[in-house]
Design a protein around this motif. Structure first.
Motif, short mmCIF file in Angstrom:
data_model
loop_
_atom_site.label_atom_id
_atom_site.label_comp_id
_atom_site.label_asym_id
_atom_site.label_seq_id
_atom_site.Cartn_x
_atom_site.Cartn_y
_atom_site.Cartn_z
N LEU A 172 4.54 26.13 1.82
CA LEU A 172 4.93 24.82 1.20
C LEU A 172 4.00 23.82 1.66
CD1 LEU A 172 6.80 23.14 -0.01
CD2 LEU A 172 8.19 23.05 1.62
N ARG A 173 3.64 23.67 2.91
CA ARG A 173 2.74 23.02 3.64
C ARG A 173 1.36 22.81 2.98
NH1 ARG A 173 -0.75 20.86 7.20
NH2 ARG A 173 0.14 19.26 8.87
N ASN A 193 -1.79 20.24 -13.13
CA ASN A 193 -1.16 20.77 -11.69
C ASN A 193 -0.24 21.81 -11.86
OD1 ASN A 193 -3.40 19.12 -9.86
ND2 ASN A 193 -2.53 17.56 -11.27
N LYS A 194 0.04 22.21 -12.95
CA LYS A 194 1.37 22.98 -13.34
C LYS A 194 1.60 24.21 -12.05
CE LYS A 194 3.98 24.44 -17.42
NZ LYS A 194 4.69 23.26 -17.46
N ILE A 195 0.49 24.86 -11.92
CA ILE A 195 0.61 26.27 -11.08
C ILE A 195 1.21 25.78 -9.73
CG2 ILE A 195 -0.29 28.09 -9.85
CD1 ILE A 195 -2.21 28.27 -12.42
N MET A 196 0.49 24.58 -9.13
CA MET A 196 0.96 24.25 -7.67
C MET A 196 2.25 23.46 -7.79
SD MET A 196 -2.63 22.63 -5.64
CE MET A 196 -3.10 21.68 -7.16
N LEU A 197 2.56 22.71 -8.69
CA LEU A 197 3.94 21.95 -8.87
C LEU A 197 5.06 23.11 -8.98
CD1 LEU A 197 2.96 19.20 -11.29
CD2 LEU A 197 3.76 18.91 -8.80
N SER A 205 4.73 26.16 -7.80
CA SER A 205 4.67 26.91 -6.63
C SER A 205 5.63 26.36 -5.56
CB SER A 205 3.34 27.18 -6.12
OG SER A 205 3.46 27.61 -4.94
N VAL A 206 5.40 25.10 -5.46
CA VAL A 206 6.33 24.31 -4.48
C VAL A 206 7.90 24.27 -4.85
CG1 VAL A 206 7.04 21.99 -3.91
CG2 VAL A 206 4.54 22.35 -4.08
N LEU A 207 8.23 24.41 -5.94
CA LEU A 207 9.51 24.62 -6.56
C LEU A 207 10.04 25.85 -6.12
CD1 LEU A 207 9.86 22.90 -9.92
CD2 LEU A 207 11.02 22.30 -7.88
N GLU A 267 13.99 15.36 0.70
CA GLU A 267 12.58 14.86 0.41
C GLU A 267 12.15 15.34 -0.83
OE1 GLU A 267 10.94 12.38 1.42
OE2 GLU A 267 12.22 11.89 3.09
N THR A 268 12.37 16.70 -1.23
CA THR A 268 12.12 17.44 -2.38
C THR A 268 13.14 17.40 -3.28
OG1 THR A 268 13.12 19.22 -1.40
CG2 THR A 268 10.74 18.80 -1.18
N GLU A 269 14.09 16.45 -3.31
CA GLU A 269 15.12 16.60 -4.60
C GLU A 269 14.34 15.83 -5.90
OE1 GLU A 269 18.45 14.17 -3.79
OE2 GLU A 269 19.52 15.51 -2.45
N GLY A 270 13.45 14.89 -5.68
CA GLY A 270 12.90 14.37 -6.90
C GLY A 270 11.89 15.29 -7.61
N TRP A 271 11.50 16.35 -6.90
CA TRP A 271 10.36 17.25 -7.56
C TRP A 271 10.83 17.78 -8.93
CZ3 TRP A 271 6.40 17.71 -3.94
CH2 TRP A 271 5.45 18.25 -4.34
N THR A 272 12.29 17.58 -9.09
CA THR A 272 12.74 18.16 -10.60
C THR A 272 12.04 17.26 -11.77
OG1 THR A 272 14.50 16.84 -10.55
CG2 THR A 272 14.61 19.10 -9.96
N ILE A 273 11.43 16.23 -11.28
CA ILE A 273 10.89 15.28 -12.52
C ILE A 273 9.65 16.24 -13.09
CG2 ILE A 273 9.07 14.42 -10.76
CD1 ILE A 273 9.45 11.78 -12.64
N PHE A 274 9.20 17.04 -12.22
CA PHE A 274 7.80 17.86 -12.45
C PHE A 274 8.39 18.98 -13.64
CE2 PHE A 274 6.39 16.43 -8.48
CZ PHE A 274 5.51 15.44 -9.10
#
Length: 941
Positions: A525-526, A573-577, A579-581, A628-635
């Motif tokens: 993740l880091r 940046n779809k693959i990295m985004l 990956s984080v999810l 901190e990662t809640e907003g990641w769903t925007i992607f």
């Protein structure tokens, strides 16, 4: 201490608070209390042998002339010493009074008093946990105690004695079980205050006192029994005729024709086929009862009404003040619940856990004691009842509720949990009070049973609804914070100095493989987030530098992106985004596994204190990471959803890309309110004092996202005589707001100084920025205005809530504020007589909101100023003026130190929102001050 103890309740007045600098006593007051009765009192002036400072004379009213012939302290020391011998010393802030007296005694050759002491501040905080303030003057008002001369030792000692007697009586009502818990923590209390609780417990324990019927014990906590209200199923007809409506008000309230009209409009609307009703209801018509009365009649026979207010404070006022009045006026009773966000409520299980922790902090111990007493009183569990300006005490982070989803079915507090109980009441209550923010997040909660008719929605202060909708749809992704959380987790898991996961593997809590897998996922993740930072920096770093220099599309270090740019960014940046999810999903599973094992091991007592602390620390880091990662769903959102959003990239002021963060929100409330919120309700009713713009009826329709033509707009008349009650002054010689910042602020300071010195009225000065407030305040203090008038300054002398309280209690005070002071502040009669507007309330062209609108309007041929900035500023000016006249007996003036209101064409549009009969005077400031003095002096006659 026992029933025969004599308590010496003492108050002193002094030349100052610093003994080392030679401050002296100027008054001594003492009231002796025994067996909850006043048995004697003493008071006398004392000559300090020095001049009394002016500030002390202004505070106390004690003059040099008054104490000139009084005895010196050395002449009365023997008397004071004799009075206090063999007593228990009681004072309101004992750690000032007792040390001061002892120091004075020692100065003249007497030994310090070695007597016990009790502090009535702490005693009040514990036994009156919901009091709004613990100042002696405020407590006396709260308890209706006579306090004739505040800051005089005799009067203060007497009212403190009455307060102390009241508190001793209140102490007798505290349950034995609660006293037991208090005594475990009471060693932190000042002096010997704890002995009162120990004696009370010993007495009740000896008598084996039983718990009263209105209380019960769950998990060792004493709670109030809560009765669930139900629908009355009455069928009283709404009073259509004027004579019948007058009967409702005749006993307690005056008749207001416009209020009656509002009642009729809403009653008719709730029975009609029209979907939407918009009512502008000016201040003074009784808007609250104007919608509550028809709502109560309509709510009979299980027709549920949801009433949403702009703030939780207004919502609480509806529940605690308006509803009881409603039930006094009407021939039937209406039930209601007050629904707020989960963080407003206490989590009983979490609080019980905190009680089991060994306490080392006096501040936290005192708060725990207060909460124990409060739990015997509260029926709601709302932490707001404790009336704290902010929950800065660390315990609140641990005990505030996390929502229904956080409850454990098998927990001993599950059935009595406040939110669990509250949600059950929602189904059976006729009226539900809530706030706009809660409505935005939980609209389906009010219509969870699809077999029933959808509830009605009444929105008060509807002008805020769109802004709250945008605010509730904001999100933020702080890339640097995610990295920090990953580092904290890695440190705790593998290299904690005291205890690490290696020790957990040693006791077979988890395997080496599980530990390695967890570390791998956190590192993954880091690394992914670091890669994204580098990628975004490459894409936008040059644009940041270029635009910062050109001041184009940036505010500091901010880039606003259109939805099309955001979509391209995601695709690149779809693959990295993704990956984080995926990693976040895995880590949530791992955290849940660790928590389940922790709970099981703890229940079987297979885990020690060190292991528990480590796992709790790791879990808290995980919670912060997931937040901190809640907003990641925007992607993950589809293109249609992204088209409704605006996104910006922001950097620190120095442009460091390692501090980069994403922020995003809806571009406006269009379709969100209509499709997400309104669909859960039957009829929609919107009301507020500032909804309509003259000549622009579409403005409020767009703001409220009304998507059909089935609506009706009504504007009610004002009950005030503005031609005689108010004046509007515009300074024709006002300084150009586009001038240099220093010259402009100097002009404001000079103008404000001259206006304030010309009269002694309660004055509110409205600004557009905290920075300007601070600078103008600094210039005013250089001129000594703070020595003559009480200056309450937002961001300097206090926060808005505290300043409002002090202003309401003030005498010719001056409040300098921005933001919330433009609206929602009720200052009737002489609480506000002069309003100064320093500058028309336009948002800065460089503000993020304005820049976002420019981006949204780009290529559409639309003008941001006329469609966005001007309407919002006009509404804000209207709201500001609304602070001035609140009752039919008010009299007040508004001075505008911005002549654009007269000189610019848009100024005429802004003036149109103010009352037609309001007299407008456009003159130089010197002439305004002369006329103002005459106008306001007439209000005294």
């Amino acid at each position: 201490m026992n029933k025969n103890t004599i308590y010496a309740v003492v108050d002193i007045e002094t030349t100052g608070t610093n003994l080392k600098s030679g401050d002296r006593m100027i008054q001594f007051g003492c009231v002796l209390v025994q067996k909850n009765q006043i048995i004697n009192s003493f008071s006398f002036d004392i000559n300090p042998g020095m001049a009394i400072p002016k500030v002390i004379t202004e505070l106390t009213g004690i003059t040099n002339r008054q104490i000139r012939k009084a005895a010196y302290f050395e002449d009365v020391a023997a008397t004071i010493y004799a009075i206090l011998q063999d007593t228990v010393f009681v004072a309101h802030n004992i750690n000032f009074d007792l040390p001061f007296i002892n120091s004075e005694l020692e100065r003249v050759g007497y030994p310090a008093l070695s007597i016990k002491g009790v502090d009535t501040v702490q005693l009040s905080q514990i036994l009156l946990p919901t009091a709004p303030s613990f100042k002696l003057k405020d407590l006396s008002r709260y308890l209706n105690l006579t306090h004739e001369n505040p800051h005089h030792a005799d009067s203060d000692a007497h009212v403190t004695a009455e307060l102390f007697i009241f508190l001793l009586t209140r102490l007798e009502t505290i349950p034995r079980e609660t006293l037991f818990e208090i005594n475990r923590l009471s060693s932190f209390l000042l002096r010997n205050t704890n002995e009162l609780f120990y004696d009370a417990y010993s007495d009740k324990n000896r008598r084996q006192e039983r718990l009263p019927d209105h209380l019960y014990i769950v998990g060792g906590l004493v709670l109030q029994r809560r009765k669930q209200d139900t629908f009355n199923l009455t069928n009283y007809a709404y009073p259509e005729a004027e004579v019948d409506k007058k009967k409702i008000f005749e006993k307690q309230l005056s008749w207001r024709p416009e209020q009656a009209k509002m009642m009729d409009l809403i009653s008719e609307h709730l029975k009609s086929s029209n979907r939407t009703l918009i009512i502008e209801a000016p201040t003074g018509i009784g808007k609250t009862l104007g919608y509550l009365i028809p709502a109560a009649y309509h709510a009979q026979n299980r027709k549920q009404i949801v009433i949403s207010s702009a703030t939780t404070i207004l919502q609480t006022q509806l529940m605690n003040q308006a509803l009881p009045l409603l039930n006094q006026l009407l021939p039937f009773q209406t039930s209601a619940v007050n629904l707020k966000g989960s963080n407003h409520y206490i989590n009983l299980a979490a609080f019980k856990k905190e009680l089991t922790q060994k306490e080392t902090s006096g501040q936290i111990a005192l708060m725990k004691i207060r909460i124990l007493v409060w739990l015997t009183m509260t029926k709601t569990g709302e932490l707001d009842e404790l009336k704290l300006s902010s929950y800065q005490n660390p315990i609140f982070n641990q005990i505030e509720h996390q929502g229904v989803g956080s409850l454990v079915l098998t927990d001993q507090f599950f059935e009595v949990d406040f939110i669990n109980t509250l949600y059950k009441q929602v189904e059976s209550s006729e009226i539900i009070f809530t706030n706009h923010a809660f409505l935005m997040k939980h609209p389906g909660l009010f219509n969870s049973d699809r077999t029933k008719l959808a509830p009605e929605l009444i929105v008060d202060e509807a002008q805020h609804l769109a802004d709250v909708a945008l605010q509730s749809n904001k999100g933020r992704i702080r890339f640097w914070k995610i990295i920090n959380m990953c580092d904290s987790l890695l440190t705790s898991i593998q290299s904690s100095q005291k205890f690490s996961f290696n020790d957990l593997m040693a006791i077979n809590f988890l395997t080496a493989s599980e530990n390695n897998q967890l570390l791998t996922e956190i590192r993954k993740l880091r690394e992914s987030v670091e890669l994204l930072i580098r990628q975004f920096s490459r894409e936008y770093g040059r644009q940041i530098s270029r635009n910062s220099a050109a001041k184009n599309e940036t505010i500091g270090k901010v880039i606003i992106l259109k939805s099309t740019e955001l979509i391209r960014l995601i695709n690149r940046n779809k693959i990295m985004l993704e990956s984080v999810l995926k990693v976040i999903t895995v880590l949530k599973r791992d955290d849940a596994i660790l928590r389940d094992r922790y709970i099981a091991a703890k229940s079987q007592q297979n885990i020690g204190q060190d292991e528990q602390q480590l796992l709790n620390r790791v879990h808290n880091f995980f919670k912060q990471l997931f937040a901190e990662t809640e907003g990641w769903t925007i992607f993950e959102q589809n293109q249609d959803k992204l088209n409704e959003k605006v996104l910006w990239l922001s950097f620190p002021i120095n442009g460091q890309t390692d501090k980069m963060q994403f922020e995003f929100s809806l571009s406006d409330a269009t379709h969100f309110l209509s499709e997400v919120i309104y669909r859960h309700f039957n009829h929609l009713t919107f009301t507020g004092a500032t909804l309509l713009l003259p000549g622009n009826p579409d403005y409020i329709i767009d703001q409220l996202d009304i998507q059909d033509d089935n609506y009706k707009i009504e504007k009610l008349g004002s009950p005030f005589d503005y031609s005689n009650q108010a004046k509007l002054y515009v300074a024709s010689d006002a300084f150009d707001v586009r001038s240099s910042k220093e010259l402009y602020e100097s002009y404001l300071a000079d103008s404000v100084y001259e206006i304030i010195k010309s009269q002694r009225k309660q004055t509110l000065i409205l600004f557009n920025s905290l920075d300007t407030i601070a600078n103008v305040y600094g210039l005013l203090t250089k001129r000594g205005l703070h020595l003559d008038r009480e200056l309450l300054v937002q961001g300097v002398t206090g926060r808005p809530g505290k300043l409002k309280k002090r202003f309401l209690l003030g005498k010719d005070a001056v409040l300098m504020g921005t933001g919330s002071f433009w609206e929602g502040v009720d200052l009737p009669n002489d609480r506000l007589e002069l309003l100064i507007v320093t500058r028309l309330p336009f948002e800065s062209p460089e503000s993020l909101n304005v820049k976002a609108k420019e981006k949204e309007f780009e290529g559409q041929g639309r003008d941001v100023f006329s469609e966005y900035s001007l309407p919002r500023a006009t509404m804000k000016l209207k709201q500001g003026f609304g602070r001035l006249i609140r009752t039919s007996t008010d009299k007040g003036a508004m001075i505008v130190l911005d002549n654009r209101l007269i000189n610019q064409s848009y100024g005429k549009k802004m003036i149109e929102v103010l009352p037609d009969e309001l007299q407008l005077i456009n003159e130089p400031l010197a002439d305004i001050i002369i006329d103002l003095k005459t106008f306001l002096s007439n209000s005294d006659s």
